[in-house]
Design a protein around this motif. Structure first.
Motif, PDB file in Angstrom:
ATOM      1  N   ARG A  73       0.622  -1.190   0.305  1.00 19.37           N
ATOM      2  CA  ARG A  73      -0.451   0.339  -0.359  1.00 19.37           C
ATOM      3  C   ARG A  73       0.734   1.475   0.176  1.00 19.37           C
ATOM      4  NH1 ARG A  73      -4.395   0.535   4.671  1.00 19.37           N
ATOM      5  NH2 ARG A  73      -5.381  -1.294   2.998  1.00 19.37           N
ATOM      6  N   ASP A  74       0.755   2.081  -1.271  1.00 17.90           N
ATOM      7  CA  ASP A  74       1.423   3.208  -1.384  1.00 17.90           C
ATOM      8  C   ASP A  74       0.785   4.721  -0.559  1.00 17.90           C
ATOM      9  OD1 ASP A  74       4.457   2.753  -2.771  1.00 17.90           O
ATOM     10  OD2 ASP A  74       2.906   2.316  -4.006  1.00 17.90           O
ATOM     11  N   MET A  75       1.267   4.993  -0.005  1.00 17.36           N
ATOM     12  CA  MET A  75       0.364   5.922   1.253  1.00 17.36           C
ATOM     13  C   MET A  75       0.879   7.648   0.777  1.00 17.36           C
ATOM     14  SD  MET A  75      -0.756   4.009   4.570  1.00 17.36           S
ATOM     15  CE  MET A  75       0.676   3.775   5.344  1.00 17.36           C
ATOM     16  N   LEU A  76       0.267   8.481   0.836  1.00 19.41           N
ATOM     17  CA  LEU A  76       1.327  10.112   0.509  1.00 19.41           C
ATOM     18  C   LEU A  76       1.895  10.047   2.101  1.00 19.41           C
ATOM     19  CD1 LEU A  76      -2.673  11.488  -0.785  1.00 19.41           C
ATOM     20  CD2 LEU A  76       0.091  11.065  -2.181  1.00 19.41           C
ATOM     21  N   VAL A  77       1.252   9.837   2.940  1.00 24.67           N
ATOM     22  CA  VAL A  77       1.727   9.714   3.711  1.00 24.67           C
ATOM     23  C   VAL A  77       2.892   8.458   4.611  1.00 24.67           C
ATOM     24  CG1 VAL A  77       1.591  11.061   6.535  1.00 24.67           C
ATOM     25  CG2 VAL A  77       0.641  11.912   4.631  1.00 24.67           C
ATOM     26  N   ARG A  80       5.445   3.751   0.861  1.00 31.41           N
ATOM     27  CA  ARG A  80       5.170   1.953   0.465  1.00 31.41           C
ATOM     28  C   ARG A  80       5.203   1.431   1.660  1.00 31.41           C
ATOM     29  NH1 ARG A  80       6.661  -1.425  -4.818  1.00 31.41           N
ATOM     30  NH2 ARG A  80       4.918   0.037  -4.946  1.00 31.41           N
ATOM     31  N   ASN A 291      -7.490   8.343  -8.340  1.00 26.35           N
ATOM     32  CA  ASN A 291      -7.362   8.465  -6.490  1.00 26.35           C
ATOM     33  C   ASN A 291      -5.853   8.159  -6.329  1.00 26.35           C
ATOM     34  OD1 ASN A 291     -10.184   8.549  -7.092  1.00 26.35           O
ATOM     35  ND2 ASN A 291     -10.585   6.778  -5.863  1.00 26.35           N
ATOM     36  N   GLN A 292      -4.744   7.570  -6.229  1.00 24.16           N
ATOM     37  CA  GLN A 292      -3.688   7.337  -6.362  1.00 24.16           C
ATOM     38  C   GLN A 292      -3.279   5.825  -5.171  1.00 24.16           C
ATOM     39  OE1 GLN A 292      -0.930  10.844  -5.591  1.00 24.16           O
ATOM     40  NE2 GLN A 292      -2.961  11.865  -5.735  1.00 24.16           N
ATOM     41  N   GLN A 293      -4.826   5.121  -5.768  1.00 22.83           N
ATOM     42  CA  GLN A 293      -4.327   3.359  -5.155  1.00 22.83           C
ATOM     43  C   GLN A 293      -4.768   2.361  -5.928  1.00 22.83           C
ATOM     44  OE1 GLN A 293      -8.971   4.430  -4.151  1.00 22.83           O
ATOM     45  NE2 GLN A 293      -7.844   4.073  -1.517  1.00 22.83           N
ATOM     46  N   TYR A 294      -3.043   2.308  -6.493  1.00 19.19           N
ATOM     47  CA  TYR A 294      -2.889   1.932  -7.596  1.00 19.19           C
ATOM     48  C   TYR A 294      -2.745   0.589  -6.789  1.00 19.19           C
ATOM     49  CZ  TYR A 294      -0.548   6.339  -8.847  1.00 19.19           C
ATOM     50  OH  TYR A 294      -0.280   8.045  -8.863  1.00 19.19           O
TER      51      TYR A 294
ATOM     52  N   ARG B  84       1.497  11.474 -12.886  1.00 21.00           N
ATOM     53  CA  ARG B  84       1.935  10.600 -11.554  1.00 21.00           C
ATOM     54  C   ARG B  84       2.973   9.362 -11.969  1.00 21.00           C
ATOM     55  NH1 ARG B  84      -3.693  12.569  -9.664  1.00 21.00           N
ATOM     56  NH2 ARG B  84      -3.358  13.786  -8.210  1.00 21.00           N
ATOM     57  N   GLN B 109       2.227  17.904  -2.758  1.00 18.86           N
ATOM     58  CA  GLN B 109       2.388  16.495  -1.035  1.00 18.86           C
ATOM     59  C   GLN B 109       3.526  15.569  -1.537  1.00 18.86           C
ATOM     60  OE1 GLN B 109      -0.082  16.358   1.646  1.00 18.86           O
ATOM     61  NE2 GLN B 109       1.432  14.944   2.457  1.00 18.86           N
ATOM     62  N   LEU B 110       3.800  15.321  -2.825  1.00 20.07           N
ATOM     63  CA  LEU B 110       3.935  14.031  -3.563  1.00 20.07           C
ATOM     64  C   LEU B 110       5.682  15.038  -3.630  1.00 20.07           C
ATOM     65  CD1 LEU B 110       1.589  13.137  -6.678  1.00 20.07           C
ATOM     66  CD2 LEU B 110       1.674  11.879  -4.419  1.00 20.07           C
ATOM     67  N   ALA B 218       1.101  15.736   8.398  1.00 20.29           N
ATOM     68  CA  ALA B 218       0.551  14.803   8.100  1.00 20.29           C
ATOM     69  C   ALA B 218      -1.189  14.979   8.641  1.00 20.29           C
ATOM     70  CB  ALA B 218       1.729  14.188   8.831  1.00 20.29           C
ATOM     71  N   TYR B 395      -9.556  13.398  -6.489  1.00 18.30           N
ATOM     72  CA  TYR B 395      -9.988  12.439  -5.631  1.00 18.30           C
ATOM     73  C   TYR B 395     -11.353  13.525  -4.908  1.00 18.30           C
ATOM     74  CZ  TYR B 395     -12.145   9.062  -2.483  1.00 18.30           C
ATOM     75  OH  TYR B 395     -13.096   8.240  -1.696  1.00 18.30           O
ATOM     76  N   TYR B 428     -10.876   8.212   3.417  1.00 16.94           N
ATOM     77  CA  TYR B 428      -9.953   8.324   2.396  1.00 16.94           C
ATOM     78  C   TYR B 428      -8.421   8.627   2.643  1.00 16.94           C
ATOM     79  CZ  TYR B 428      -7.521   8.824  -1.937  1.00 16.94           C
ATOM     80  OH  TYR B 428      -6.307   9.642  -2.845  1.00 16.94           O
ATOM     81  N   ASP B 431      -6.417   6.402   5.567  1.00 15.03           N
ATOM     82  CA  ASP B 431      -5.946   5.360   4.681  1.00 15.03           C
ATOM     83  C   ASP B 431      -4.913   6.124   4.108  1.00 15.03           C
ATOM     84  OD1 ASP B 431      -7.908   3.358   4.655  1.00 15.03           O
ATOM     85  OD2 ASP B 431      -8.718   3.558   2.766  1.00 15.03           O
ATOM     86  N   GLN B 432      -5.025   6.924   3.334  1.00 20.60           N
ATOM     87  CA  GLN B 432      -3.205   7.312   3.241  1.00 20.60           C
ATOM     88  C   GLN B 432      -2.134   7.639   3.673  1.00 20.60           C
ATOM     89  OE1 GLN B 432      -2.209   7.063   0.060  1.00 20.60           O
ATOM     90  NE2 GLN B 432      -4.038   7.499  -1.295  1.00 20.60           N
ATOM     91  N   GLY B 433      -2.414   8.060   5.061  1.00 23.35           N
ATOM     92  CA  GLY B 433      -1.630   7.621   6.147  1.00 23.35           C
ATOM     93  C   GLY B 433      -2.038   8.883   7.489  1.00 23.35           C
ATOM     94  N   PHE B 434      -2.572   9.899   6.697  1.00 22.00           N
ATOM     95  CA  PHE B 434      -2.695  11.658   7.389  1.00 22.00           C
ATOM     96  C   PHE B 434      -3.553  10.722   8.867  1.00 22.00           C
ATOM     97  CE2 PHE B 434      -2.763  12.930   3.044  1.00 22.00           C
ATOM     98  CZ  PHE B 434      -1.948  13.914   3.560  1.00 22.00           C
TER      99      PHE B 434
END
Lengths: 327, 438
Positions: A73-77, A80, A291-294, B84, B109-110, B218, B395, B428, B431-434
């Motif tokens: 799972r790759d996360m923005l924060v 990986r 969504n960047q949820q590859y 991306r 952010q990236l 974060a 998103y 979401y 899930d993205q770690g925030f």
């Protein structure tokens, strides 16, 4: 038809192959035989090499990479992280994914039989030959398949248009409420209509080719036996077409579960109905593109692939038993 | 498909872009050429702006040692997808790219964007304050403001006259007029509320005072369904339920025709809208006028922005100094920036043009001789700079369009859609770690 000719070839070639082999076995020169065997076994692979290379580079490698991707799972924060089967477990309970699958199962169960029966009827009518300008009809039926789907979407977008579409204008002219082809309830049927329009001709061509291959003496024999047109179609043509029908059903199952183009293009005119998870492929596309949820998209794709394999496999197995016994 | 808003944001004909797409694909397929001389630097610039080569040529003339390879990598969402992919692959990135305002935070952010503060900060005061606040974080600058879309209303003078409507100054008046028009002509609508378009909805919410995101490293605070959203939802729900407005998607054939035929009496749009409208509403030329966006509170004029874009230098560039120069120069050079408004019809972010009477007072035949830019220039002054985007804005836009669009089409209520949007976004972000606060 395919099976019949294969059987004929098999008999003749088999016989021809068998005898030199047997003489070889009796031959007192084993080195020659060894060399020949070697040559025989490598040559087909050399011929296959261009295909195998492309197959490995553009199918196997991406699949392996996707499989690898799907366990992270790759996360923005935080970057990986290895998550094992977590993505797959999530697909298993994802109502967006299964909602898309059930949309398509309903779609396939209604659209595929209609499309294939239509294609079969058209093919038989064309084959009968009681028709002027047969080539023109054949081409006409096939043309929708050649229309780029972007153009098709524009055309259908106009036809289905709620304010300025021809049906809406006609209804309004007659003082009736205009039909809504793009609502929640009607969208699947509107899509089915487009897909039927697109692919009936394609399936018809497959059937038509198979019909052309039926030896004409069968028709004569049937006529002598007193079979009418209906009986001939039902008891001679249909069984002979069975392998072709099976093929088109498998294609259609595959195509249905991977439905993407038509709903994706209709999304621009009906975004409120065709959401980002309307079909599993659309879902996977939006998961990765926006969504960047590859990783999750990879897992969704794998589950979808598995599902298609299982359904197509189950279908083949079921029909082989039934169909095989009847012949 | 629904990334259209973004690329509509520049107010040009999409056909032009299609024409250039083939050529740019061919260019992209070629390997980048090696520098001829040691001193010459080759930069790659991604942009979907038509006829951009003109300004790039000006840049090259002013910088003899820099060659620019201009590539159209697709509009809006298409370009971001490629960006991306290139970021993930770690190769194939341009040095400078075209980014819409709403996406700057997401690419920051990236860690994809270079801080060009050292060369950009000197020009801070040359730009509209709200535009600068969208691309900067204190002294750090992640992109140069380019064009923008301050919001206002374009309306059909003939339809207003025919049904005796008055141009609404407040949203309450807007609702009254909508109902009045609906009673007089059930097949004509005061406007089409394109809720399936997250960007459009966001601009109206922005004006209403909606501040859904606050990002701190974060940590993110998400509140999309607060009081402002609830008031907004109740207002539009009433109009939807009364069928006083339409809620069909924008930028499709039916929509173009509806505006041209007078089936929709207004288009709530942005600075790039006036020129874009002229490209398709041929029949109704001369019948259109512009008016300020209705207000929630007549005593406090508020506005917002919809669309518009920036030029950003990428952190991975081998030539950071030259890349920063390219992004800065193309957005501040007087000649180049003037060309954007006269040739590509971009709505400016530079004060020098915003404040010039040449721009603001220019009459338009299509608008019955009205100086429509003036309306939008006034709107630009009232844009609240405190609005913040999320770090995953595409998103957000997509999900918002999905949920509000479905509600506006009769599948649930707008209020419930905001609640559901809140839950989805929180999930979401987690899930993205925030670390999420609400």
């Amino acid at each position: 038809m395919i099976e019949a000719s294969a059987a004929v070839n098999g008999n003749y070639n088999g016989g021809a192959d068998a005898s030199p082999d047997r003489t070889m076995a009796a031959s007192p020169k084993p080195p020659l035989r060894k060399r020949r065997r070697f040559r025989v076994s490598i040559v087909p692979y050399l011929f296959l090499a261009p295909f195998l290379l492309v197959f490995a580079a553009f199918l196997v490698a991406p699949l392996v990479y996707a499989l690898y991707t799907s366990v992270f799972r790759d996360m923005l924060v935080g970057g990986r992280r290895f998550v094992g089967f977590a993505n797959y477990l999530r697909v298993a309970v994802d109502s967006d994914f299964w909602g898309g699958v059930s949309n398509l199962l309903f779609f396939g169960a209604t659209q595929v039989p209609i499309m294939l029966s239509l294609a079969l009827t058209l093919a038989i009518v064309l084959d009968r030959g009681a028709l002027h300008a047969r080539g023109l009809f054949r081409l006409g039926f096939f043309i929708p398949y050649a229309v780029p789907s972007v153009v098709a979407a524009l055309v259908w977008g106009y036809i289905y248009g709620p304010a300025f579409g021809p049906f809406s204008q006609l209804a309004r002219g007659l003082g009736l409420p205009p039909p809504d082809f793009l609502s929640d309830r009607t969208m699947l049927f509107s899509l089915a209509n487009i897909v039927t329009w697109e692919f009936t001709g394609y399936n018809m061509v497959i059937y038509y080719a198979a019909l052309k291959a039926i030896p004409s003496d069968l028709r004569e024999a049937a006529a002598i036996d007193g079979a009418g047109a209906w009986q001939y179609a039902l008891f001679v043509q249909l069984p002979m077409l069975w392998p072709a029908i099976l093929l088109t059903i498998i294609f259609s199952i595959n195509g249905t579960l991977q439905l993407f183009n038509e709903p994706y293009l209709m999304r621009s005119i009906a975004p409120a109905v065709i959401n980002t998870h309307y079909t599993p492929n659309i879902y996977a596309y939006f998961l990765s593109a926006a969504n960047q949820q590859y990783n999750y998209a990879a897992a969704v794709s794998f589950v979808l692939g598995l599902l298609i394999a299982v359904i197509a496999g189950a279908f083949t197995w079921a029909t082989r038993r039934g169909g095989g016994a009847s012949r | 498909m629904n990334d259209k808003v973004g690329f509509q944001g520049d107010g040009f004909n999409r056909r032009d872009v299609l024409k250039t797409a083939g050529a740019s694909l061919a260019a992209a397929a070629l390997p980048s050429m090696p520098a001829f001389a040691q001193s010459s630097v080759q930069l790659t610039l991604w942009s979907w702006l038509p006829n951009f080569r003109d300004q790039v040529d000006l840049f090259e003339a002013a910088h003899p040692n820099i060659k620019v390879n201009l590539v159209n990598a697709g509009q809006g969402g298409d370009e971001y997808t490629k960006l991306r992919a290139a970021l993930k692959a770690g190769s194939g990135l341009p040095d400078v790219c075209h980014l819409e305002f709403q996406l700057v935070r997401s690419f920051e952010q990236l860690k994809a964007l270079a801080d060009i503060g050292p060369s950009a900060n000197a020009h801070k005061d040359e730009f509209a304050a709200w535009a600068w606040s969208q691309v900067s974080d204190g002294d750090k600058v992640y992109a140069m403001p380019w064009d923008s879309g301050p919001t206002a209303v374009l309306y059909r003078n003939d339809v207003f006259d025919k049904y005796n409507l008055t141009v609404p100054k407040t949203w309450a008046e807007f609702a009254d007029q909508a109902i009045k028009l609906h009673e007089a002509a059930p097949d004509v609508f005061l406007t089409d509320a394109t809720f399936s378009d997250g960007g459009w909805t966001t601009s109206l919410l922005w004006q209403a005072g909606w501040r859904p995101f606050e990002v701190n490293g974060a940590e993110i605070r998400i509140q999309v369904n607060g009081d402002v959203a609830k008031k907004f939802a109740a207002y539009w729900q009433k109009l939807i339920d009364a069928k006083a407005i339409d809620a069909k998607p924008g930028f499709v054939t039916e929509w173009y025709t509806s505006l041209d035929e007078g089936r929709y009496a207004t288009w709530i749009t942005a600075g790039w809208g006036p020129v874009f409208l002229t490209s398709f509403a041929k029949k109704s030329s001369g019948k259109w006028r512009a008016a300020p966006l209705p207000q929630w509170d007549a005593t406090k004029v508020a506005s917002a922005n919809w669309g518009g874009s920036t030029l950003a230098a990428l952190a991975a560039s081998q030539h950071p100094k030259e890349a920063a120069e390219l992004a800065v120069w193309l957005t501040i050079d007087p000649k180049a920036t003037e060309l954007y408004t006269t040739k590509q019809f971009l709505f400016p972010t530079r004060k020098a043009i915003l404040e010039s009477s040449e721009f603001a007072d220019k009459p338009f035949e299509f608008y019955g001789g009205q100086a429509v830019n003036k309306v939008f220039v006034e709107s630009a002054k009232a844009v609240d700079p405190s609005f913040q985007w999320s770090p995953f804005q595409d998103y957000v836009n997509q999900t918002m369009g999905d949920k509000l669009g479905a509600a506006a089409a009769g599948n649930g209520t707008l209020a419930a859609a905001f609640d559901s949007l809140q839950d989805t976004l929180v999930q979401y972000a987690q899930d993205q770690g925030f670390t999420v606060k609400t």
